[in-house]
Write an enzyme that holds these catalytic residues in place. Structure first.
Site, PDB file in Angstrom:
ATOM      1  N   LEU A 105      -0.680 -28.377 -18.730  1.00 52.57           N
ATOM      2  CA  LEU A 105      -2.089 -28.565 -18.413  1.00 52.57           C
ATOM      3  C   LEU A 105      -2.754 -27.197 -18.505  1.00 52.57           C
ATOM      4  O   LEU A 105      -2.163 -26.192 -18.113  1.00 52.57           O
ATOM      5  CB  LEU A 105      -2.279 -29.138 -17.007  1.00 52.57           C
ATOM      6  CG  LEU A 105      -1.809 -30.575 -16.756  1.00 52.57           C
ATOM      7  CD1 LEU A 105      -2.005 -30.945 -15.286  1.00 52.57           C
ATOM      8  CD2 LEU A 105      -2.547 -31.560 -17.656  1.00 52.57           C
ATOM      9  N   ASP A 106      -3.980 -27.166 -19.015  1.00 52.73           N
ATOM     10  CA  ASP A 106      -4.716 -25.904 -19.073  1.00 52.73           C
ATOM     11  C   ASP A 106      -4.866 -25.325 -17.672  1.00 52.73           C
ATOM     12  O   ASP A 106      -4.818 -26.053 -16.676  1.00 52.73           O
ATOM     13  CB  ASP A 106      -6.110 -26.120 -19.668  1.00 52.73           C
ATOM     14  CG  ASP A 106      -6.063 -26.552 -21.124  1.00 52.73           C
ATOM     15  OD1 ASP A 106      -5.013 -26.355 -21.762  1.00 52.73           O
ATOM     16  OD2 ASP A 106      -7.075 -27.093 -21.603  1.00 52.73           O
ATOM     17  N   ALA A 107      -5.120 -24.026 -17.607  1.00 55.43           N
ATOM     18  CA  ALA A 107      -5.263 -23.358 -16.313  1.00 55.43           C
ATOM     19  C   ALA A 107      -6.349 -24.000 -15.465  1.00 55.43           C
ATOM     20  O   ALA A 107      -6.218 -24.115 -14.243  1.00 55.43           O
ATOM     21  CB  ALA A 107      -5.565 -21.881 -16.521  1.00 55.43           C
TER      22      ALA A 107
END
Length: 229
Positions: A105-107
């Site tokens: 998952l993106d930050a």
């Protein structure tokens, strides 16, 4: 479920309790038992299920972890900054094989992410062929145009740089700028790119569930061990 038979130091080091060179000292410091009898010989062989440390059964040999990922945490072993593995117990971080996220998952994306030390399971669940459902809550910068759900459902949307159209996706409209989207694949930045193709921008992205596992009752930053039996 595994129940391997091997040396005590091999059990302890693979599960992250200590390194093999530290095993003798570990047995002196902690009550390690085989079939309820304390031991001090690191070369003794035993089954995983027969071992305990300080009265507690050993951690499972294979872990599957559901975590509610906070914003600002990176799904990487190597990047600088706050890493997702730092939310796990130290011994989980010292495991061999390593515990790794199943996909990323993106930050800035929050919500459901699975982690495991089982490479075969990781490959199975992260493969595009796995057909595992992922549900996202999406907040958009602009109001919906009205045809997004129909376009996503057709399974004909071709993202920039891709050679095959996306699989059919289900979208539930919660408000003019808030939707719940269910997809069965995990292309790079897929949800953001889908709405980008519609001329919109994702402001916040939260993954509610990964397959059968939901984080709706799991506190942000916390995790739960899942049953692999």
């Amino acid at each position: 479920m595994q129940n391997s038979y091997k040396r005590i130091d091999a059990h302890l080091s693979s599960l992250g309790y200590c390194s093999r060179s530290e095993a003798k000292r570990f047995l002196k410091m902690f009550d390690v038992q085989v079939d309820a009898v304390r031991i001090f010989d690191v070369s003794k062989k035993a089954y995983h299920h027969a071992l305990s440390v300080e009265g507690e059964a050993l951690d499972p040999e294979d872990l599957l972890i559901l975590m509610h990922k906070p914003a600002g945490v990176i799904c990487s072993h190597d990047d600088a900054g706050a890493l997702i593995y730092g939310l796990l117990p130290q011994r989980y971080q010292r495991r061999n094989p390593k515990v790794s996220t199943i996909g990323r998952l993106d930050a800035d994306t929050t919500g459901a992410i699975l982690l495991t030390n089982d490479g075969a399971l990781n490959h199975k669940l992260s493969s595009p062929k796995s057909d595992v459902s992922k549900v996202y809550d999406v907040t958009l910068a602009q109001a919906l145009k009205g045809d997004e759900a129909e376009i996503f459902a057709k399974g004909e949307l071709l993202l920039h740089g891709e050679t095959k159209p996306l699989l059919s996706a289900k979208m539930e409209v919660l408000s003019s700028t808030h939707v719940r989207l269910e997809i069965c694949e995990g292309k790079y930045h897929q949800v953001k790119r889908m709405f980008g193709a519609m001329g919109n921008k994702v402001l916040t992205l939260h993954r509610v569930s990964f397959g059968e596992y939901s984080v709706e009752d799991l506190e942000v930053g916390k995790y739960r061990l899942l049953d692999l039996s």
